[in-house]
Each structure stands twice: as C-alpha cells, then as structure tokens.
Design an enzyme around this catalytic site. Structure first.
Site, short mmCIF file in Angstrom:
data_model
loop_
_atom_site.label_atom_id
_atom_site.label_comp_id
_atom_site.label_asym_id
_atom_site.label_seq_id
_atom_site.Cartn_x
_atom_site.Cartn_y
_atom_site.Cartn_z
N ARG A 167 5.75 -3.65 3.54
CA ARG A 167 5.49 -3.48 1.97
C ARG A 167 6.53 -4.07 1.39
O ARG A 167 7.66 -3.29 1.29
CB ARG A 167 5.32 -2.09 1.46
CG ARG A 167 4.72 -2.40 -0.09
CD ARG A 167 4.39 -0.98 -0.74
NE ARG A 167 3.51 -0.50 0.01
CZ ARG A 167 2.95 0.79 -0.18
NH1 ARG A 167 3.80 1.68 -0.99
NH2 ARG A 167 2.03 1.41 0.24
N ASP A 449 7.68 9.99 -4.19
CA ASP A 449 8.36 8.57 -4.35
C ASP A 449 8.47 8.03 -5.71
O ASP A 449 8.30 8.89 -6.53
CB ASP A 449 7.65 7.64 -3.34
CG ASP A 449 6.24 7.35 -3.47
OD1 ASP A 449 5.91 7.78 -4.91
OD2 ASP A 449 5.45 6.77 -2.72
#
Length: 531
Positions: A167, A449
């Site tokens: 990603r 996150d």
C-alpha cells in the site's frame, strides 16, 4: 533499465543510510522521475478538484449522488475486472502492518493468505522507515531477511508465506526527501515506483506478481490516474500489460458513490475493493462536519451495524461480485493481551464481526495482529469451506440509495465525557508515537494507526463546532491527558504534541489531514542534494 539524462532532475535530499544505495540507484530514481514527469501535473489537478468538490459540498451548492454521466457503466452487465492473479484467488484472511523487519517476517509467517505491507497509515514516514521498508520487502522476496535480536530471538521465513500486497501513500502526500524539477515527488509515486522497479520482475519470477492496495481515492478520475500509471510503468520495464493487480480501499464517502466506476477504470488491473472503516467515518465527518444531521457520537458507538455503514458495506459486496472482484472486509484492530479473560472477550468480538462479514458475502477480512489470524480464518473457513471465495453470491437482494449511504442522522448524537477523553488521549498518544517514528501503536488493547488519530481529532473538531462540548472542557481534558502522557513517557515532547493537536483539532478551519504539515515540521530532515 538504463539511466537517462532525466535522472539529473531527481535529487535525494536526505542523509545516506545503511544500504540505501541498493534502493536509490540511478536507474530507480530515473524510473520515479519518469513517473513524476508524466503524471505529477494530473495529480495536482485532481487534488485541486478535491478541494473544489469539498467546498461545493460544504456550502450546499452540490450534493452527493450516483453520477448520472456514468449510469451506462453501472447498467452494462457485460464488463468484468481481470481474473484473480496468482496468490490472490483466496483472500479469506489478510494481515495489515508496516514493512518493519520484524513485522515483515511475522506477517509473512502468520498463516494469513495476504500481507498488506502498509507504507501509508501504519508507517510514520521518516526517510529511514520508508527506505528501510523497501529494503525489507526486497530482502523478503530474496529470502534473506532472517535476523536475530539482541535478546537472542531469531526471525526467519517459513516455507508457506502470505502473498505480499503493498500500500503506497495517498495522493495528498509529498515526499520531501526526493525532489524532481525543484518540487517534492508525490509520495505515492515514490512508494509505488521504488517497489515496482526493484521487485515487480522478482515477484513474477517467484510465481506471484506486483500487487497493490490503493488508499484514499475519492473518485473515478483518481482511479484512472492509477491505471494510466500502471500501464506506463509496465511499458517502461517491459512487463506485460495487466500484470499489476490493485485493490482499492473504499474509505471516502465520495468514493462510495463511484465503486463501480472505480473498478471500471482499473478493470484490467483491478482485483477488488476493501472496506476501510475508520477512514470512512473520518471522511464522513470531514465532508459533512458542518451539518448538524451528521453529528456523530463516540466512535465506539458507531458500529458496523449502523444503517449507513450497513448500506456502505452491502453495496461494496454487491458491486464487487457483480464485476467478478473480491470484497474484503474491515480490519479487526484488537491486540491479544496476557489476561485470558480479556483476550477471550476480544476474540469473541472479532468472531462476531467476521461472522457478520462472511454472512454478508465478503470473501475475506483483515486483522492487525498475527494472534487474530486463526479466529478470522476459522469464521471464513466455516462459510467458504474449500472454496477460495464466494463471488457467486451476487447479492442481487441489495438495493442501496444515496439516502441510505447518507443516513447518518439515525445514529447522530452528542459525545459522552468518556468518549471525549478517549479521543483526546488516543490522539495525543498516537501523535507522540508517530513523531518518534512509529506508525502502528498498541493503545488500550487496540492497534491504532493514522486513521484512528484522524478520526479522533475530527470528532473533537465537530463537537466543538456544534457546541456539544465547550472549549474549556476540552482544554481541561487536554491538560490532564498531556500530564498523563508525560508521567508515562517522561521523554515525550509535550509542547510539540500539544501544538500538533491544537493545529489539527482545535483550529477554526479543519485541516484535511494531519500528516502533510506534521511530516514537514517533525519528520523531514534535509541535507545537501544528491542525485
């Protein structure tokens, strides 16, 4: 690929690190430079259009709906995405984490079918983290990542490994340590370009391929840009067109209205869509935070059973299976602890969540910790059996309207004192860890996150805007939680953390993301240019 004169325009503005020269080769920089030259302006134009669209939605001059201009694409029953590539037919369990050395080994060995190596929300974008992550991926493909810690624990790759999916960072971010023609290189092109240049052919030779997860897309035009980049990248390296596979995270409210169009634009490279829960809520608030009918309560109260979240996920499954693409569920963020009772309660919540997804037709789901892989796999095994997916469940029973996707008012409500304190505490603790170079942090039993911090800060901003909490209360809780952070971590830079929180959560105008300005202020370390 030979180095050309173009590489003179690609400069490294960071100190050389251990083995960085293996990644930052002249040929690799030339490749990234070609991508920046070919697509940098389109990316800037799309970001400008993002801002214009945000203003139109904010002032009421525009409303969200399924685009009329693309109705023929949605109505055409004949088109499909590319067939599943090697290693991506079975995605019942995916594990997400930063490409740190230990995480790389643990994730690949975890028993999950797919590892999503996350340079975006799970990585604090220090230069060492970014280039070190690229080295770890290269070493893993070459099976030379074995290492032993100072404590004597040995990490080595097993025989059966998860399929690697990378990603890159989103379109909104620049990489200020790399400069092309006097400007920072788009961060997405750095992450994609360096990995693709060094690892694409290696992955093909190993029987896999260059696979990607695309974050934060807002519309079909941004998907088209990625598809054009894929075509060019494959041509430049002599890799057959259509070798790349990409899964798109549907984590913005605008993208939810263009799921089919996004798959259509990427169809020769598309492999599926993923539900990005926390970023999706972040996007809803960021887009409609000025409206009282979009006032959300504590994030813990906005579950996946909320009507607007159900509409979003059911539409995702129907869209994917209609077009032959995989539908991947949201991430379970629980971190197994040492208390057996607490761990069993956490696993029970994970199973319940995954059972709902499997029954809804998802082909797999995501977890943030290797300890959750067995629970997730057990649930999907029970539904899938020996089948790799359930693409045959087309979910023709699902009919989602624009009003369904926007029905936030059904769960609207004010925050609780506990919800306010939790948001402030999580944001502060995450900001401190992120400034120190950690992008994935275990906080109160959850792996958090950047998406968590984004959601926490915009909720506080929204609550203040609508005066369901007052600034005095926020300031008092902020002082308390900063004191608690300092007591737990005496080395924490409390003034910097406070300033970051105040700029991103308490300002009159809401910053779209905390990461661009914070990266410039705290993580960029420029030195004399090299090329």
């Amino acid at each position: 690929m030979p180095t050309t004169a173009l590489s003179r325009h690609v400069h490294v503005l960071a100190a050389a690190g251990h083995r960085h020269d293996e990644i930052l080769t002249p040929a690799a920089l030339d490749f990234v430079g070609r991508l920046a030259a070919g697509f940098g302006k389109r990316r800037q134009d799309l970001l400008k259009e993002r801002r214009r669209q945000a203003m139109r939605l904010a002032d009421g001059s525009s409303c969200l709906d399924f685009p009329m201009v693309t109705s023929a694409i949605r109505a055409d029953p004949t088109w499909r995405v590319a067939p599943p590539a090697a290693g991506l037919a079975d995605r019942r369990v995916e594990i997400t984490g930063p490409p740190e050395r230990r995480m790389t080994v643990d994730a690949l060995n975890s028993g999950a079918q797919v590892w999503l190596a996350d340079f975006e929300d799970a990585t604090a974008p220090t230069w060492d983290n970014l280039i070190g992550g690229q080295l770890n991926l290269l070493d893993a493909i070459e099976r030379r990542i074995d290492f032993t810690t100072e404590e004597g624990r040995r990490y080595r790759l097993g025989e059966r490994l998860a399929t690697m999916v990378v990603r890159p960072r989103g379109w909104h971010l620049d990489e200020e340590h790399l400069e092309f023609d006097g400007r920072p290189v788009p961060a997405a092109l750095v992450d994609f370009g360096l990995y693709f240049f060094h690892c694409a052919q290696r992955q093909i030779d190993a029987g896999s391929g260059p696979y990607f997860s695309l974050p934060k897309l807002e519309n079909r035009y941004e998907a088209r840009l990625w598809n054009d980049i894929f075509v060019t990248a494959q041509e430049l390296l002599g890799i057959p067109r259509g070798t790349i596979r990409a899964t798109v995270l549907i984590e913005t409210i605008t993208a939810a209205f263009e799921m089919e169009e996004i798959l259509y634009e990427l169809r020769e490279h598309a492999s599926g869509l993923t539900a990005g829960r926390r970023d999706y809520l972040f996007s809803v608030i960021k887009t409609f935070g000025h409206r009282t009918d979009f006032l959300l309560p504590d994030r813990a109260q906005v579950t996946m059973t909320a009507s607007f979240m159900r509409a979003y996920t059911e539409l995702l499954v129907r869209t994917c299976h209609k077009r032959g693409a995989h539908a991947v569920g949201g991430m379970a963020a629980q971190v197994p602890g040492k208390d057996p009772a607490a761990e069993e309660a956490a696993l029970a919540r994970v199973r319940l969540d995954k059972e709902r997804e499997a029954e809804d037709g998802f082909d797999g789901s995501r977890v943030a910790h290797p300890g959750l892989v067995p629970a997730c796999r057990e649930v999907f095994d029970a539904v899938l059996g020996e089948r790799p997916h359930q693409l045959d469940r087309t979910r023709d029973d699902v009919a989602v309207t624009a009003a369904d996707l926007l029905s936030v008012r059904r769960v609207s409500g004010p925050p609780t004192p506990e919800g306010l304190r939790t948001n402030i505490a999580v944001a502060l603790r995450y900001f401190d860890a992120w400034r120190g170079g950690r992008g994935a942090v275990a906080l109160d039993g959850l792996m958090e996150d950047a998406a968590t911090a984004e959601l926490a800060r915009v909720q506080i901003w929204q609550w203040l805007r609508h005066r369901v909490v007052d600034r005095e209360t926020v300031s008092r809780v902020l002082d308390d939680e900063l004191a608690a952070l300092g007591a737990a971590y005496p080395w924490a830079a409390l003034d910097d953390v406070r300033a970051l929180f105040e700029r991103t959560a308490l300002a009159r105008e809401l910053p779209l993301f905390f990461t661009p300005d914070a990266s410039t202020r705290h993580l960029v370390r420029h030195v004399a240019a090299t090329s």
